[in-house]
Every structure is written in C-alpha cells, then in structure tokens.
Design an enzyme around this catalytic site. Structure first.
Site, mmCIF file in Angstrom:
data_model
loop_
_atom_site.group_PDB
_atom_site.id
_atom_site.type_symbol
_atom_site.label_atom_id
_atom_site.label_comp_id
_atom_site.label_asym_id
_atom_site.label_seq_id
_atom_site.Cartn_x
_atom_site.Cartn_y
_atom_site.Cartn_z
ATOM 1 N N ASP A 29 0.762 -1.328 0.142
ATOM 2 C CA ASP A 29 0.049 -0.092 0.148
ATOM 3 C C ASP A 29 0.926 1.338 0.091
ATOM 4 O OD1 ASP A 29 -2.424 1.576 -0.028
ATOM 5 O OD2 ASP A 29 -2.426 1.085 2.260
ATOM 6 N N TRP A 34 2.823 7.970 -2.551
ATOM 7 C CA TRP A 34 4.385 8.137 -2.796
ATOM 8 C C TRP A 34 4.369 9.146 -4.084
ATOM 9 C CZ3 TRP A 34 7.425 7.207 -7.012
ATOM 10 C CH2 TRP A 34 8.884 6.864 -6.696
ATOM 11 N N HIS A 46 2.700 3.333 -8.880
ATOM 12 C CA HIS A 46 2.661 1.871 -9.069
ATOM 13 C C HIS A 46 3.874 1.080 -9.739
ATOM 14 C CE1 HIS A 46 -1.316 1.948 -7.615
ATOM 15 N NE2 HIS A 46 -1.819 2.831 -8.386
ATOM 16 N N ASN A 77 -10.608 -2.783 -6.446
ATOM 17 C CA ASN A 77 -9.775 -1.759 -7.207
ATOM 18 C C ASN A 77 -10.148 -1.493 -8.589
ATOM 19 O OD1 ASN A 77 -6.589 -2.827 -5.635
ATOM 20 N ND2 ASN A 77 -7.865 -1.276 -4.888
#
Ligand code: FPP
Length: 249
Positions: A29, A34, A46, A77
């Site tokens: 996660d 980020w 990702h 998702n």
C-alpha cells in the site's frame, strides 16, 4: 544486503533467536501517496511499487521464506479511475514478463490467487503460462493476489462445498475448518505467520480474512515504494519477539 541475514542464509543467520516466518503476506500500500508527494501521476507510484515488489520478492526467497503472498489488485480496485486501472494492467503485463524470467534463477514458484478470468485474454495467457512454467520449481511459493477479495474467496468456497454436499460427495457433519481451508485459493499452504502493511493504515482490506485468524501484523508508517529489505528484517525481528499463543496460554 540487509543487517539480519546474509544471502541464501537459511542456516547462516547473523542474529540470534530469529524466528523466520514460513509464510509472509504483504499489502503493498501507499503507491499513490508516494507519487503525490513527488508531484507525479499515481501510475508512477505503481511503477515504483512494482519495482520494489521484485526486490522484496527476491530478498524473501534469498533469506529462506517458503511462502510469500503479495496483494497486487483487489476485487474493489476496479472502482479506481479507468486511467489508473489501465496503467496497472499494463504494468502487470510488463512486470510479470520481466520478473518472471528473473524469478527463474531463484526457482520461485509463481501462483495467482483471485478471479483471474476478469483480466484481458493476453494477461490471462501470461498468468497461465507463468503458473505452468514455474509449477515444477522447488523454491519459494509466490502468490500474487490479483482481482483477489477474501470475501469472494470464501463465498466461492462455500458454494463449492454446498455443491459437493448436494451431490453427496461431502457429508455435512464432516465439514470443519480444514475443509474450508482446502477450498480456498491457498489450499495446501500454511496460513500466513506475518502480514506486513506499509503506509500506516490499520486495516486488513479484505486480504486473507480466513487465513489470518492467528497471523501477526506489522504496520509500518512507510509507503510501499520506500519499503526496504532492512524494513523487512525489522518486521521479522518484531515477529520473532512476539509471543504467539494461538488462543492458548
Ligand atoms: C495500493 O496502493 C497499491 C495497489 C492497488 C497496486 C499494487 C500494485 C503493485 C505494487 C504492482 C505490483 C506488480 C506486480 C507485477 C505484482 P494505493 O494506490 O492504494 O496507494 P495510496 O493508498 O497511497 O493511494
């Protein structure tokens, strides 16, 4: 290389009293946050996360972990913006191709858990090929959870058991916890000893609900792309110091 273990060190650990988990689960996660922190699109997070998946997987195999389950894409998702879902699908294809040839050297057995029939024919083909090509290997088993949801997994198991009761293959009185376990995607594998969730969220997010009955959790306030092999060592050290009682005293 990290501080606790040296390469392929199953019998050569530097630390004392290290209890190596047989099965580790990781909820990867924090990729989106980020990227946001760096002013980048979520897909860049990702990509960094996928790179780290490769590093951490190889490390787990190096130090002698027998089973690793990574949560790559949940049944929920699909609700993400189309652009993000497409970027993830592209990444899965690219990284599965690359990582899977890499993992050959480590003898890693790659399995997929989840309803993979929802993916594109190309991705499904890659998934099948990878499972088939790696099935004979003898190293760490890597379960990649894709379109995985633990509630779905349990519902599917219950339906299959019900069908077998109906056709007389299972006696209803013989159903126990082992029966349920044997109908899950992880049939035949030990339950996870340790689940690690980076990114500071205190949630299980529909991951291995049945299998995690007695799992130890380590939550880190670090985003997945920043999670290092040292962080994994620390999580294992913390796990080693836990007193697991499995409901006993
Ligand atoms: C959760 O972070 C992460 C995902 C939904 C995707 C995880 C996928 C990878 C790391 C790629 C793995 C690749 C392979 C080949 C298995 P998030 O996007 O929810 O982060 P946020 O909470 O910061 O938004």
């Amino acid at each position: 290389m990290s501080f606790l273990f040296s390469r392929r060190s199953k019998n050569n650990r530097k630390g004392d009293n290290i209890v190596l988990p047989e099965h580790i689960g990781i909820i990867m996660d924090g990729n989106g946050r980020w990227a946001k922190k760096r002013g980048l699109p979520r897909s860049a997070g990702h990509t960094a996360g996928a790179q780290n998946f490769r590093t951490i997987t190889r490390y787990c195999s190096d130090i002698g972990i027998r089973y690793l389950t990574v949560y790559a894409f949940s049944t929920e998702n699909w609700k993400r913006p189309q652009e993000e879902v497409s970027a993830l699908m592209k990444l899965f294809k690219q990284y599965l191709e690359e990582a899977l040839s890499d993992f050959k050297d480590d003898s890693i057995v790659v399995r997929f858990i989840g309803d993979t029939s929802a993916f594109s024919p190309e991705l499904q083909d890659l998934i099948h090929r990878t499972q088939k090509e790696s099935a004979h290997r003898t190293g760490m088993v890597l379960n990649i959870a894709m379109n995985y949801g633990s509630r779905d997994e349990i519902v599917t198991a219950v339906k299959s058991i019900a069908a077998h009761v109906k056709n007389g293959e299972i006696d209803i009185e013989s159903i126990n916890a082992d029966t349920i376990s044997s109908y899950l995607y992880t049939a035949g594998q030990p339950d996870p000893d340790l689940i690690i969730r980076p990114s500071g969220e205190y949630r299980i997010s529909n991951f291995m609900l049945w299998q995690a009955a007695y799992t130890e959790f380590v939550i880190l306030d670090k985003l997945w792309p920043d999670f290092t092999t040292d962080d994994l060592d620390s999580a294992i050290l913390e796990f080693s110091n836990r007193n697991r009682r499995f409901g006993g005293v």
